[in-house]
Design a protein around this motif. Sequence first.
Motif, PDB file in Angstrom:
ATOM      1  N   UNK A 174       0.838   8.573  -4.050  1.00  0.00           N
ATOM      2  CA  UNK A 174       0.468   7.754  -2.898  1.00  0.00           C
ATOM      3  C   UNK A 174       1.218   6.425  -2.900  1.00  0.00           C
ATOM      4  N   UNK A 175       1.313   5.787  -4.056  1.00  0.00           N
ATOM      5  CA  UNK A 175       2.041   4.513  -4.138  1.00  0.00           C
ATOM      6  C   UNK A 175       3.517   4.698  -3.825  1.00  0.00           C
ATOM      7  N   UNK A 176       4.111   5.769  -4.344  1.00  0.00           N
ATOM      8  CA  UNK A 176       5.521   6.039  -4.045  1.00  0.00           C
ATOM      9  C   UNK A 176       5.727   6.303  -2.559  1.00  0.00           C
ATOM     10  N   UNK A 177       4.823   7.075  -1.959  1.00  0.00           N
ATOM     11  CA  UNK A 177       4.909   7.373  -0.531  1.00  0.00           C
ATOM     12  C   UNK A 177       4.765   6.102   0.294  1.00  0.00           C
ATOM     13  N   UNK A 178       3.827   5.255  -0.099  1.00  0.00           N
ATOM     14  CA  UNK A 178       3.617   4.011   0.628  1.00  0.00           C
ATOM     15  C   UNK A 178       4.829   3.086   0.516  1.00  0.00           C
TER      16      UNK A 178
ATOM     17  N   UNK B 248       0.390   2.497  11.463  1.00  0.00           N
ATOM     18  CA  UNK B 248       0.355   3.687  10.614  1.00  0.00           C
ATOM     19  C   UNK B 248       0.377   3.303   9.135  1.00  0.00           C
ATOM     20  N   UNK B 249       1.205   2.329   8.774  1.00  0.00           N
ATOM     21  CA  UNK B 249       1.252   1.873   7.382  1.00  0.00           C
ATOM     22  C   UNK B 249      -0.099   1.314   6.946  1.00  0.00           C
ATOM     23  N   UNK B 250      -0.729   0.572   7.825  1.00  0.00           N
ATOM     24  CA  UNK B 250      -2.047   0.008   7.511  1.00  0.00           C
ATOM     25  C   UNK B 250      -3.087   1.117   7.356  1.00  0.00           C
ATOM     26  N   UNK B 251      -3.053   2.108   8.238  1.00  0.00           N
ATOM     27  CA  UNK B 251      -3.999   3.231   8.150  1.00  0.00           C
ATOM     28  C   UNK B 251      -3.773   4.032   6.863  1.00  0.00           C
TER      29      UNK B 251
END
Length: 146
Positions: free
Chosen positions: A54-58, A82-85
């Motif tokens: 998840x961190x890598x994707x973010x 979308x980034x915030x969601x």
Amino acid sequence: MFLLSIHFAILILILATLNFVGVNILQGKDRFWLPPIVLWLFLFFLFIVIRQFNLDDQQTQQTIYELRAGRDPAQDAYTAKQLEANGERYGAFSRRMIHLLGVQAILAALSQLWGYQHTGERYYRSALLTFLALAFIYAVVALLVI
């Protein structure tokens, strides 16, 4: 994020069932010890691995957003939303996993107590103290942070 779609009470019921079935399927002195600890370790490693993905994707999404920012204001606003969601969803997943780890620590402590009462083995006592400490840490984290 499949775990977010399941109600938390159902997840606790699944954990309790897995612990109970694991303890009753195995035979011997280790039957109270092995299933709850293996389940807790599985949840812990699952949390670490999925959190890292998840961190890598973010970070990847944030980098792409920064490279494309300024070209189209409407697209920038949509991508920022979308980034915030996604960040909120990743945070909800982390909280859910911390709660599952805490509940499993409590279930494991109960299983170790049960095993210590039935067998009197010292390793049940040390495992009981370990899981009581983990349950206490979970309670502190849950009350102060989450």
